[in-house]
Design an enzyme around this catalytic site. Structure first.
Site, PDB file in Angstrom:
ATOM      1  N   GLY A 143      -3.731   6.633   4.076  1.00  0.00           N
ATOM      2  CA  GLY A 143      -4.724   5.689   4.597  1.00  0.00           C
ATOM      3  C   GLY A 143      -4.251   5.208   5.957  1.00  0.00           C
ATOM      4  O   GLY A 143      -3.566   5.941   6.684  1.00  0.00           O
ATOM      5  N   LYS A 189      -1.403 -17.479   2.761  1.00  0.00           N
ATOM      6  CA  LYS A 189      -2.270 -16.385   2.315  1.00  0.00           C
ATOM      7  C   LYS A 189      -3.561 -16.981   1.781  1.00  0.00           C
ATOM      8  O   LYS A 189      -3.566 -18.116   1.282  1.00  0.00           O
ATOM      9  CB  LYS A 189      -1.581 -15.586   1.191  1.00  0.00           C
ATOM     10  CG  LYS A 189      -2.102 -14.178   1.040  1.00  0.00           C
ATOM     11  CD  LYS A 189      -1.472 -13.237   2.047  1.00  0.00           C
ATOM     12  CE  LYS A 189      -1.987 -11.832   1.967  1.00  0.00           C
ATOM     13  NZ  LYS A 189      -1.241 -10.937   2.866  1.00  0.00           N
ATOM     14  N   TYR A 241      -1.162   7.414   7.307  1.00  0.00           N
ATOM     15  CA  TYR A 241      -1.609   8.354   8.345  1.00  0.00           C
ATOM     16  C   TYR A 241      -0.906   8.066   9.676  1.00  0.00           C
ATOM     17  O   TYR A 241      -0.353   8.969  10.295  1.00  0.00           O
ATOM     18  CB  TYR A 241      -3.139   8.293   8.513  1.00  0.00           C
ATOM     19  CG  TYR A 241      -3.584   8.921   9.807  1.00  0.00           C
ATOM     20  CD1 TYR A 241      -3.500  10.310   9.998  1.00  0.00           C
ATOM     21  CD2 TYR A 241      -4.038   8.144  10.876  1.00  0.00           C
ATOM     22  CE1 TYR A 241      -3.860  10.891  11.204  1.00  0.00           C
ATOM     23  CE2 TYR A 241      -4.398   8.714  12.082  1.00  0.00           C
ATOM     24  CZ  TYR A 241      -4.306  10.084  12.242  1.00  0.00           C
ATOM     25  OH  TYR A 241      -4.649  10.660  13.436  1.00  0.00           O
TER      26      TYR A 241
HETATM   27  P1  NAD Z   1      -5.611   2.203   2.770  1.00  0.00           P
HETATM   28  O1  NAD Z   1      -6.600   1.755   1.786  1.00  0.00           O
HETATM   29  O2  NAD Z   1      -6.042   2.505   4.174  1.00  0.00           O
HETATM   30  O3  NAD Z   1      -4.851   3.509   2.235  1.00  0.00           O
HETATM   31  C1  NAD Z   1      -4.282   3.628   0.968  1.00  0.00           C
HETATM   32  C2  NAD Z   1      -3.977   5.090   0.710  1.00  0.00           C
HETATM   33  O4  NAD Z   1      -3.310   5.191  -0.532  1.00  0.00           O
HETATM   34  C3  NAD Z   1      -5.221   5.978   0.618  1.00  0.00           C
HETATM   35  O5  NAD Z   1      -4.944   7.214   1.230  1.00  0.00           O
HETATM   36  C4  NAD Z   1      -5.381   6.188  -0.890  1.00  0.00           C
HETATM   37  O6  NAD Z   1      -6.031   7.403  -1.214  1.00  0.00           O
HETATM   38  C5  NAD Z   1      -3.924   6.228  -1.298  1.00  0.00           C
HETATM   39  N1  NAD Z   1      -3.727   5.994  -2.724  1.00  0.00           N
HETATM   40  C6  NAD Z   1      -4.381   5.149  -3.563  1.00  0.00           C
HETATM   41  N2  NAD Z   1      -3.935   5.309  -4.811  1.00  0.00           N
HETATM   42  C7  NAD Z   1      -2.954   6.246  -4.767  1.00  0.00           C
HETATM   43  C8  NAD Z   1      -2.107   6.848  -5.712  1.00  0.00           C
HETATM   44  N3  NAD Z   1      -2.191   6.522  -6.998  1.00  0.00           N
HETATM   45  N4  NAD Z   1      -1.217   7.751  -5.281  1.00  0.00           N
HETATM   46  C9  NAD Z   1      -1.138   8.103  -3.986  1.00  0.00           C
HETATM   47  N5  NAD Z   1      -1.928   7.593  -3.045  1.00  0.00           N
HETATM   48  C10 NAD Z   1      -2.823   6.680  -3.427  1.00  0.00           C
HETATM   49  O7  NAD Z   1      -4.477   1.069   2.766  1.00  0.00           O
HETATM   50  P2  NAD Z   1      -3.379   0.782   3.868  1.00  0.00           P
HETATM   51  O8  NAD Z   1      -3.887  -0.259   4.805  1.00  0.00           O
HETATM   52  O9  NAD Z   1      -2.861   2.071   4.395  1.00  0.00           O
HETATM   53  O10 NAD Z   1      -2.255   0.066   2.994  1.00  0.00           O
HETATM   54  C11 NAD Z   1      -1.341   0.800   2.194  1.00  0.00           C
HETATM   55  C12 NAD Z   1      -0.238  -0.134   1.705  1.00  0.00           C
HETATM   56  O11 NAD Z   1       0.406  -0.756   2.802  1.00  0.00           O
HETATM   57  C13 NAD Z   1      -0.707  -1.284   0.807  1.00  0.00           C
HETATM   58  O12 NAD Z   1       0.337  -1.562  -0.112  1.00  0.00           O
HETATM   59  C14 NAD Z   1      -0.839  -2.442   1.787  1.00  0.00           C
HETATM   60  O13 NAD Z   1      -0.731  -3.694   1.128  1.00  0.00           O
HETATM   61  C15 NAD Z   1       0.363  -2.169   2.668  1.00  0.00           C
HETATM   62  N6  NAD Z   1       0.298  -2.800   3.976  1.00  0.00           N
HETATM   63  C16 NAD Z   1      -0.709  -2.516   4.848  1.00  0.00           C
HETATM   64  C17 NAD Z   1      -0.716  -3.104   6.101  1.00  0.00           C
HETATM   65  C18 NAD Z   1      -1.776  -2.757   7.108  1.00  0.00           C
HETATM   66  O14 NAD Z   1      -1.657  -3.201   8.265  1.00  0.00           O
HETATM   67  N7  NAD Z   1      -2.786  -1.976   6.765  1.00  0.00           N
HETATM   68  C19 NAD Z   1       0.302  -3.999   6.477  1.00  0.00           C
HETATM   69  C20 NAD Z   1       1.331  -4.264   5.561  1.00  0.00           C
HETATM   70  C21 NAD Z   1       1.313  -3.647   4.323  1.00  0.00           C
END
Ligand code: NAD
Length: 423
Positions: free
Chosen positions: A224, A101, A228
């Site tokens: 997000g 990382k 979604y």
């Molecule tokens: P993102 O920023 O696209 O979306 C995050 C979403 O969470 C947004 O809709 C935001 O409004 C919402 N949010 C923030 N605070 C909140 C709260 N207090 N209550 C409810 N909703 C809240 O991020 P993402 O890429 O969708 O990632 C989401 C999670 O998944 C994170 O923990 C990330 O580490 C994990 N993750 C993402 C990926 C990836 O490929 N994007 C891969 C593995 C893990």
């Protein structure tokens, strides 16, 4: 205690516990916990100095793999914890990768576009001697994206051509999550959500349930990228999505909402929480606004925390009514809550398996780059789904054989594979 230290302690704790369950020696446990290499940098950009890291945890299964995070909260301990969990996640998903990382302590929102580019390029030059397509393969993480990977790959390629005196075409395999035009893979954007639905389908098959033959309700916290696409693909598979939320709150529609209409409404109103109306005013009928805590406590079949860590914890674990929880965010269920729910008979699919679709498609991007191939989106999706189905099967067998929770099964399987150096 800062969150990085807490994260690191909990990553070490679960590895220790699983390793003890496997009867490993103290020496083997220490080797599993201690990273192979720490790289720390002080990057100068303009008049400022930024502290940056690349931590390479374990490469028994293949090149180190893991994202680069730009965030003011980055710390050495946080990067180490995330690198450790990448070793586990790659081993769980059956990928020929270890864990690594990277991170920079910076709030990218305070930088101009030019400063962001310079910082990204400076970081790529700093880590260049310790990365490479068969050594360490970084990717995007929090606040980094395909554009940042494009700057980094450009910088790395120039450096590698000069240093190794070879114009290798597969230098581009050194970073994944690139724009498709420069070697990124189709299907990467949706991969994490799609992978989560694939894992859910594998679990339901074991439980003799089918969303096409019976009503299975789903609530998704976070709308997000991950939330979604999980909701959209689950809806296509026949699940009834009854609630979604974002940081401003959520919406509940008893008869099921339309994911596309909710996204359209969120774009107009700035949040999903205002997205319920009656009659012809909008497409979502008979809905109501709910808070994020209410969403978690809904009597649904499947609960999907896809936003934040520690969403399900000591204070609300007794109110969780779902029979299946899919950890799409990283660490959304605390250790205490996990144990409580697992004992109660709730199937909690751990993050290291549930959200591994993203790293799996990163692997497929790397594979295409190494072989100079370009796959269709359909081929990428099918390969990812088949890798995750195999991963689920191996963990399921282990949990049944040793009567473990899915999380314990996943960690034990990963540790066995890392120790053997073989999937
Ligand atoms: P993102 O920023 O696209 O979306 C995050 C979403 O969470 C947004 O809709 C935001 O409004 C919402 N949010 C923030 N605070 C909140 C709260 N207090 N209550 C409810 N909703 C809240 O991020 P993402 O890429 O969708 O990632 C989401 C999670 O998944 C994170 O923990 C990330 O580490 C994990 N993750 C993402 C990926 C990836 O490929 N994007 C891969 C593995 C893990």
């Amino acid at each position: 205690m800062n969150t990085g230290i807490k994260m690191l302690e909990s990553a070490k704790e679960i590895i220790k516990k699983s390793a003890q369950g496997l009867g490993l020696s103290q020496e083997q446990i220490d080797r599993l916990i201690e990273p192979n290499a720490f790289h720390e940098y002080n990057l100068s950009v303009g008049k400022k100095i930024y502290k940056a890291f690349r931590i390479q945890h374990n490469n028994n299964l293949g090149p180190y793999k893991g994202g680069i995070r730009f965030h003011p909260g980055v710390s050495r301990e946080e990067v180490q914890a995330l690198a450790t969990l990448m070793s586990i996640k790659c081993a769980v998903a059956g990928l020929p990768y270890g864990g690594g990382k990277g991170g920079i302590i910076v709030d990218p929102k305070t930088l101009t576009a030019k400063e962001l580019e310079t910082l990204s390029r400076t970081y790529a030059r700093a880590i260049a001697p310790v990365i490479g397509p068969t050594v360490d393969v970084p990717a995007p993480d929090v606040n980094t994206n395909p554009q940042i990977m494009a700057w980094m790959i450009d910088e790395y390629t120039n450096w590698a051509n000069k240093t190794y005196k070879s114009n290798k075409t597969n230098w581009k395999a050194t970073f994944t999550g690139k724009p498709v035009a420069i070697g990124g893979s189709l299907g990467r954007t949706e991969a994490t959500g799609r992978g989560g639905v694939a894992v859910l389908m594998s679990l339901l098959k074991k439980l003799g349930k089918d969303p096409k033959k019976e009503t299975l309700t789903v609530a998704v916290q976070g709308f997000g990228n991950v939330g979604y696409y999980f909701a959209k693909i689950a809806e296509e598979e026949g699940f009834k999505i009854v609630a979604v939320s974002d940081s401003k709150g959520g919406v509940f529609v008893k008869d099921g909402l339309s994911v596309e209409a909710t996204l359209k409404c969120k774009k107009e109103k700035g949040s999903v929480s205002g997205c319920y109306c009656r009659g012809s005013v909008c497409d979502v009928k008979n809905g109501k606004t709910i808070t994020n805590s209410e969403l978690l406590e809904l009597p649904v079949d499947i609960l999907v925390p896809a936003a934040l860590e520690n969403a399900i914890n000591l204070s609300n674990m007794r109110q969780i009514k779902a029979g299946i929880v899919i950890e799409m965010a990283n660490g959304p269920v605390t250790e205490e809550a996990y144990e409580f729910l697992a004992k109660k008979g709730v199937f909690v699919v751990p993050d290291v398996l549930a959200n591994s679709g993203g790293v799996t498609v990163s692997y497929l991007e790397w594979f295409q780059n190494m072989k100079n191939q370009k796959w269709t989106e359909d081929k990428v999706n099918k390969k990812m789904e088949s890798l995750l189905a195999d991963a689920f099967e191996a963990i399921w067998l282990k949990t049944k054989k040793k009567k473990l929770s899915i999380k314990q099964g996943a960690f034990e399987l990963a540790i066995e594979r890392i120790i053997k150096g073989k999937i």
